[in-house]
Design a protein around this motif. Sequence first.
Motif: not given
Lengths: 211, 211
Positions: B13, B53, B65-66, B68-69, B96, B100, B104-105
């Motif tokens: 990530h 994370e 964070s994240q 995608g953000v 995206v 997620n 990727s999950a």
Amino acid sequence: MTIQLYCFGESGHSYKAALALELSGLEWEPKYVDFFNGEARSPEYLKINAMGECPAIVDGDLSLSQSGVIIDYITEKTGKFGGKTPEEKREVLRWVLWDNHKLSAQLGPLRFMMNFLPEEKRNPEVIAFLTGRTQAALKTLESALEGKDWLVGDEITAADLSCCSYLFYPEPFGFTRSDWPNIDTWLARIEALPGYKIPYDLMPGSPADRA
Amino acid sequence: MTIQLYCFGESGHSYKAALALELSGLEWEPKYVDFFNGEARSPEYLKINAMGECPAIVDGDLSLSQSGVIIDYITEKTGKFGGKTPEEKREVLRWVLWDNHKLSAQLGPLRFMMNFLPEEKRNPEVIAFLTGRTQAALKTLESALEGKDWLVGDEITAADLSCCSYLFYPEPFGFTRSDWPNIDTWLARIEALPGYKIPYDLMPGSPADRA
């Protein structure tokens, strides 16, 4: 033009879109997808959504899939659920992504395996693994709701709609509302919104049909 | 102002954000998070990202964070990776979210369990479960890339940056590039972009440090 939502009652991801549509005031109708008999993987359905998943919407010439994209489209049409400032908009996207990755991505398969898969195919080790990841995600959600009415800002957004969805289902998947006081009062706040309906009242298809 | 990316080399990530930053031309630097010794759950780090994370970025007063953000923020600052039309923007978000949730999950925990968890804690049943879900996701990705250079539009977007990330790691997790010809040429297309670097050259920390 009435928006058509391709969905089935058991689908937590569909419920996110259905609840957003219902609370938005837009005109919509559910189109039942017979997921348990493979309709989501049929050539006809793959034309609507090549990912072979529910939900998808059709609004005139436009088809969209992924609950997060559908709610974003509802925001575009109605101004609702998107957050008010650039900071809020980013926070909304952050929680929608987090839900897709950490909460619903675990809860979906866990609930499916514990309830809808034939007993002989239920794997206790996988259930334990997904339960552990679900509980960790619930802990993050419980903390985030401390002292707050909504995940982002002062009204319901896509963040809440995405994260709450699976938690309204009655089947067992290791979640007891009373164990999570902040989540519990937040869910009650959503239930109190005008137009709120439980998943099986908002979309066709439920475990009762297959009993 | 140099953007600081909190990350570690093994984090797929984080690599999404690192690669987006590097290819965007923005000034950035990695800040190593000692994830394997619990730093992501330390009180100091939780102040940067309450979700505990990686990745997270700090840009002046702003922390996000994240992945995608973060990529969305890079789009805001540079106009890159977001798609050109409203339709493309929606398609980017769709991929995206799909990554997620579906790619990727699964890949994240699968690669972690197969490579970084002590052998006695590796669960073959969970590995089989995650492998099945990963292969299904790879099939969707392989089909989506049929006849296309990029997932959305005619240049690299957040959709590609999000979906490609884990697939560049050398550790075994049931993915062999040559088995997936469309994915293989798409990854080669990304590798050929000016500034492309493999994960362990872009971020500090790698399995070699712990060998």
